[in-house]
Scaffold this active site. Structure first.
Site, PDB file in Angstrom:
ATOM      1  N   CYS A   1     -32.740   8.905 -48.252  1.00 14.31           N
ATOM      2  CA  CYS A   1     -31.787  10.015 -48.134  1.00 14.31           C
ATOM      3  C   CYS A   1     -31.892  10.575 -46.725  1.00 14.31           C
ATOM      4  O   CYS A   1     -32.762  11.371 -46.432  1.00 14.31           O
ATOM      5  CB  CYS A   1     -32.105  11.093 -49.171  1.00 14.31           C
ATOM      6  N   LEU A   2     -31.020  10.105 -45.862  1.00 14.88           N
ATOM      7  CA  LEU A   2     -31.034  10.562 -44.472  1.00 14.88           C
ATOM      8  C   LEU A   2     -29.587  10.671 -44.017  1.00 14.88           C
ATOM      9  O   LEU A   2     -28.809   9.734 -44.175  1.00 14.88           O
ATOM     10  CB  LEU A   2     -31.822   9.560 -43.617  1.00 14.88           C
TER      11      LEU A   2
END
Lengths: 163, 398
Positions: free
Chosen positions: A91-92
């Protein structure tokens, strides 16, 4: 379009090979004949619980790269609030909405390496790790991460060397 | 984030895809030398120790002079999007911002189009220097209007969803309320009541019917229940006539409910409690003398009882919603007896009476059931093997 993609990817490969990056041990297509699937090996940052670990990532590049971001996920198990322990999903923001063609595969890998030491526990994919951070239990968090680093991210030879 | 002990050296800025902050690191030193913003493509080279920065040293000379140059005047061009260089790519070169990023017009247009996928005419900026890209384009007034409408609709979807769900619940409640009213007062009267344009009273009370019915089964509503009819009753109808007129009957019902519940608890509460306790795996009554231990166990048992009550929530809700129809059934049943017919001539009162009768009968049956179960539990004991072994033997011989 495929031509433009492979041209850019080949140049990225050349840039990486020209100037080896000690933190990114490996970055190359997995197979000779398919330039759209890459493999990267990250080295854990020193003085963090990830120190000493090597993580393999799988990079899938879309046909209209770099307009669209590459899909990256961890193949080696890693314990981090923003990375799914099961699937290795990351999750970036720069791999999603904040992507821009100015990023390269190498810089995106380095951004992921920075994410390791800068977890964002408010948007977790690994709730157990995030909850430790949110409760302020840094000791617990660090030892948990260190344990998983030793379990999964250290190769056999490294273990023998340290022992 | 920075409070973590393994102090973050470089952080990723949420907006800018570039590394900006740094406390004590060579990153920032190198930046100042170069007086430029680090682009993502340089993260890799700057965070390594032995980077010679061959591409960047050439731009180090002066970014100011470069910023005024046209794309044609720049040597060693490399498109920041497709990485094409002059030698191996074709296409018109553009330089849309003052930083070092130059690119093919086609590539940048593709990137802008990708950015505007969700909303047309969205502003796009250079990822490195945040300069707004200026496009020479013909966007007609119609397109602008459509774009605004499109983005407004996009952002208002959640509100519409909430509104729709609320509306659906309200409609369901109104239908239920109307049906309950018709069942209670009879078809003819009911149609007369609900006919024509609705007054605000009907609009407010019909959807409240199911909610109030459900709350009437819970203790928490006790203090407000009697007040609610007062909000909606027409006071000119509040005359004490015999038989009581419907408005007065309805406003009296909560009081009746409170009095009934109170006297029920007074009369049977303790008894019921003791029966229920006997149904628990460990009977509290036998242990209560053991001081501390007994207290603890009693508390545990109380928890079990509370949980039982909560698990009955679904049963209570369905029961509450069925009440009007059961009342009507009992009402029409007691309507068959001529002495009730002569004393309670109209359907509404018969149905109310039927409802009350039903509740009383239901409570009596409940109490009896609990009593029987408690008695059954008390009578239990476990047979020793010899007791039934003998019985079995004798039956086998036969």
């Amino acid at each position: 379009m495929v031509n433009a993609v492979s041209r850019r990817l080949l140049k990225e490969l050349k840039d990486y090979q020209k100037e080896r990056n000690p933190d990114l041990i490996e970055l190359s297509p997995i197979q000779e004949d398919n330039i759209l699937v890459w493999k990267a090996v990250l080295r854990g940052e020193a003085e963090t619980p990830y120190e000493g670990g090597h993580w393999t990532l799988r990079i899938e590049i879309p046909k209209n790269y770099p307009i669209q971001p590459p899909k990256m996920k961890f193949l080696t198990k890693i314990c981090h609030p923003n990375i799914s322990f099961k699937t290795g999903e990351i999750c970036l923001d720069i791999l999603k909405a904040a992507w821009s063609p100015a990023w390269t595969l190498q810089s995106a890998c380095m951004a992921i390496r920075l994410l390791l030491s800068n977890p964002e526990p408010t948007s977790p994919l690994n709730c157990d790790a995030a909850n430790l951070l949110r409760c302020g239990d840094f000791m617990g968090y660090e030892s948990l991460v260190r344990m998983y680093t030793q379990l999964y991210a250290m190769s056999q030879t490294d273990n023998e060397g340290s022992a | 984030m920075s409070s973590t002990p393994f102090s973050p050296i470089v952080r990723i800025d949420r907006d800018l895809p570039s590394v900006v902050e740094s406390d004590s690191h060579r990153l920032i030193v190198r930046n100042e030398e170069r007086s430029g913003v680090i682009s993502p493509s340089e993260i890799a080279s700057t965070s390594t120790q032995n980077s010679s920065g061959n591409a960047s040293t050439s731009t180090q000379i002066s970014t100011d002079v470069r910023s005024l140059m046209l794309p044609e005047e720049i040597k060693d061009k490399r498109c920041w999007i497709c990485f094409g260089e002059e030698s191996d790519s074709v296409g018109k070169w553009v330089r849309p911002c003052k930083c070092s990023l130059i690119c093919h017009e086609e590539c940048l247009l593709a990137w802008i189009t990708e950015n505007q996928k969700s909303t047309a005419l969205k502003k796009v900026r250079c990822p490195q220097c945040r300069t707004l890209y200026h496009l020479a384009e013909r966007a007609s007034l119609l397109l602008r209007v459509f774009s605004i409408v499109d983005s407004t609709i996009q952002s208002s979807i959640p509100y519409f969803t909430i509104f729709g769900v609320t509306f659906a619940i309200a409609v369901t409640n109104i239908h239920y309320g109307a049906y309950a009213v018709i069942t209670m007062v009879g078809l003819e009267e009911g149609e007369k009541l609900l006919e024509g344009p609705w007054s605000w009273r009907i609009c407010f009370t019909l959807p409240l019917v199911p909610i109030l019915l459900i709350f009437s089964r819970a203790r928490i509503a006790d203090p407000v229940m009697p007040l609610i009819p007062m909000l909606f009753i027409r006071y000119d109808q509040l005359r004490t006539t015999m038989p009581l007129n419907p408005s007065l009957t309805i406003s009296l019902l909560p009081w009746v409910r409170i009095v009934y519940n109170y006297s029920y608890n007074r009369l049977f509460g303790r008894l019921e409690q003791s029966w229920r306790r006997q149904l628990e795996p460990y009977s509290v009554t036998t242990d209560s003398e053991n001081g501390e231990n007994g207290n603890e166990r009693r508390r545990e048992n109380q928890d079990v009882l509370d949980r039982l009550d909560r698990s009955n929530a679904g049963r209570k809700i369905i029961g509450a919603l069925c009440l009007p129809f059961i009342s009507a059934m009992v009402g029409s049943f007691i309507g068959r007896f001529s002495f009730i017919r002569s004393r309670v001539p109209d359907t509404f009162h018969r149905n109310i009476l039927g409802g009350c009768l039903f509740i009383v009968i239901k409570d009596i049956m409940n109490l009896t059931y609990k009593y029987q179960r408690a008695k059954h539990r008390r009578s239990r004991h476990i047979k020793n093997y010899t007791e039934f072994a003998n019985e079995e033997l004798t039956s086998n011989i036969r």
